[in-house]
Design a protein around this motif. Structure first.
Motif, PDB file in Angstrom:
ATOM      1  N   UNK A 198     -42.153  32.439 -14.057  1.00  0.00           N
ATOM      2  CA  UNK A 198     -41.288  31.676 -15.260  1.00  0.00           C
ATOM      3  C   UNK A 198     -39.973  30.916 -14.371  1.00  0.00           C
ATOM      4  N   UNK A 199     -39.649  29.930 -15.049  1.00  0.00           N
ATOM      5  CA  UNK A 199     -39.367  28.652 -14.609  1.00  0.00           C
ATOM      6  C   UNK A 199     -37.780  28.347 -15.151  1.00  0.00           C
ATOM      7  N   UNK A 200     -37.419  27.130 -14.941  1.00  0.00           N
ATOM      8  CA  UNK A 200     -36.061  27.160 -15.624  1.00  0.00           C
ATOM      9  C   UNK A 200     -36.384  26.187 -15.601  1.00  0.00           C
ATOM     10  N   UNK A 201     -36.181  25.564 -17.379  1.00  0.00           N
ATOM     11  CA  UNK A 201     -36.752  23.897 -17.626  1.00  0.00           C
ATOM     12  C   UNK A 201     -35.294  22.929 -18.739  1.00  0.00           C
ATOM     13  N   UNK A 202     -35.319  22.384 -18.397  1.00  0.00           N
ATOM     14  CA  UNK A 202     -34.191  21.399 -19.867  1.00  0.00           C
ATOM     15  C   UNK A 202     -35.529  20.962 -20.745  1.00  0.00           C
ATOM     16  N   UNK A 203     -34.606  21.389 -22.142  1.00  0.00           N
ATOM     17  CA  UNK A 203     -36.076  20.478 -23.276  1.00  0.00           C
ATOM     18  C   UNK A 203     -36.104  19.746 -22.853  1.00  0.00           C
ATOM     19  N   UNK A 204     -35.691  18.637 -22.596  1.00  0.00           N
ATOM     20  CA  UNK A 204     -36.103  17.269 -22.902  1.00  0.00           C
ATOM     21  C   UNK A 204     -37.105  17.016 -21.334  1.00  0.00           C
ATOM     22  N   UNK A 205     -37.168  17.411 -20.438  1.00  0.00           N
ATOM     23  CA  UNK A 205     -38.160  18.057 -19.235  1.00  0.00           C
ATOM     24  C   UNK A 205     -39.671  18.358 -19.776  1.00  0.00           C
ATOM     25  N   UNK A 206     -38.954  19.285 -20.675  1.00  0.00           N
ATOM     26  CA  UNK A 206     -40.149  20.029 -21.191  1.00  0.00           C
ATOM     27  C   UNK A 206     -40.983  19.201 -22.145  1.00  0.00           C
ATOM     28  N   UNK A 241     -42.898  35.954 -25.220  1.00  0.00           N
ATOM     29  CA  UNK A 241     -42.149  35.619 -25.163  1.00  0.00           C
ATOM     30  C   UNK A 241     -41.631  34.130 -25.228  1.00  0.00           C
ATOM     31  N   UNK A 242     -41.039  33.453 -25.938  1.00  0.00           N
ATOM     32  CA  UNK A 242     -40.919  31.903 -25.609  1.00  0.00           C
ATOM     33  C   UNK A 242     -39.957  31.978 -25.928  1.00  0.00           C
ATOM     34  N   UNK A 243     -39.432  31.329 -24.672  1.00  0.00           N
ATOM     35  CA  UNK A 243     -37.434  31.092 -24.887  1.00  0.00           C
ATOM     36  C   UNK A 243     -37.030  29.396 -24.617  1.00  0.00           C
ATOM     37  N   UNK A 244     -35.995  29.043 -25.181  1.00  0.00           N
ATOM     38  CA  UNK A 244     -36.053  27.451 -25.280  1.00  0.00           C
ATOM     39  C   UNK A 244     -35.416  27.544 -23.379  1.00  0.00           C
ATOM     40  N   UNK A 245     -35.605  26.328 -22.157  1.00  0.00           N
ATOM     41  CA  UNK A 245     -35.146  26.433 -21.010  1.00  0.00           C
ATOM     42  C   UNK A 245     -35.631  27.317 -19.984  1.00  0.00           C
ATOM     43  N   UNK A 246     -36.643  28.198 -21.005  1.00  0.00           N
ATOM     44  CA  UNK A 246     -38.070  28.931 -19.944  1.00  0.00           C
ATOM     45  C   UNK A 246     -39.332  28.285 -19.868  1.00  0.00           C
ATOM     46  N   UNK A 247     -39.367  27.832 -18.495  1.00  0.00           N
ATOM     47  CA  UNK A 247     -40.937  27.612 -19.010  1.00  0.00           C
ATOM     48  C   UNK A 247     -41.552  28.651 -18.229  1.00  0.00           C
ATOM     49  N   UNK A 248     -42.921  29.847 -19.237  1.00  0.00           N
ATOM     50  CA  UNK A 248     -43.233  30.570 -18.702  1.00  0.00           C
ATOM     51  C   UNK A 248     -44.421  30.356 -18.337  1.00  0.00           C
ATOM     52  N   UNK A 249     -45.509  30.558 -17.421  1.00  0.00           N
ATOM     53  CA  UNK A 249     -46.889  29.266 -16.832  1.00  0.00           C
ATOM     54  C   UNK A 249     -47.710  31.037 -16.797  1.00  0.00           C
ATOM     55  N   UNK A 250     -48.630  31.008 -17.233  1.00  0.00           N
ATOM     56  CA  UNK A 250     -49.773  32.055 -17.646  1.00  0.00           C
ATOM     57  C   UNK A 250     -50.988  31.471 -16.757  1.00  0.00           C
TER      58      UNK A 250
END
Length: 181
Positions: free
Chosen positions: A53-61, A137-146
């Protein structure tokens, strides 16, 4: 008798029956077995996915999703003309959750591995793949990678299993797995 008070005021000093000790012992042994099974099943079982999991700004995602869609779109699906994206095996694949859709439709090859990125633009959502037993779980501002490797071909439905508002019941998506060539 459990309804009447104990004869002694200090009830915890009274002797315990052997049958009661047997049941407490069996419950303790079972609890220890189940406790040991959790990490063992995570390492040896195939249903638990390790993730990053990484922090990411929603616009960048959103920009990463748009870039993937622009490069790998192979068609459209549904009334909303949602893009169908077929990224190359081994690549990073981006799936976006937003009120009330999963974007885009992913088309993956059976037996090939992908790094699936999940994030939301607005609220917390639940990523549940049916009929497979995948639930994240999918959260705003978090890039969940599997890392996923589809083992069977077919269409797999994605549903949101976290209530996200009045259109929650319409938040459906799709992952299509095609047989390897």
């Amino acid at each position: 008798m459990s309804i009447s008070p104990p004869e002694q005021k200090i009830w915890f000093n009274e002797p315990v029956d052997k049958v009661e000790l047997l049941w407490v012992g069996m419950a303790l042994v079972w609890a220890l077995i189940m406790f040991a099974m959790m990490p063992l099943w995570h390492l040896k079982g195939s249903q638990n996915m390790s993730n990053e999991a990484y922090r990411i700004h929603p616009e960048a995602y959103q920009a990463k999703v748009d870039d993937m869609v622009a490069k790998f779109t192979v068609g459209e699906e549904g009334k909303a003309k949602t893009p169908v994206v077929r990224p190359p095996a081994g690549s990073d694949v981006y799936l976006l959750a937003r009120l009330w859709e999963w974007y885009p439709v992913l088309e993956l090859e059976q037996g090939k591995s992908y790094r699936l990125h999940l994030s939301s633009l607005d609220w917390q959502h639940g990523f549940s793949v049916q009929p497979a037993n995948i639930n994240l779980q999918v959260h705003p501002g978090i890039d969940e990678v599997v890392t996923i490797t589809p083992t069977t071909s077919g269409d797999f439905g994605i549903i949101c299993n976290e209530y996200c508002g009045i259109g929650h019941h319409t938040m459906l998506g799709k992952i299509r797995v095609v047989a390897a060539k």
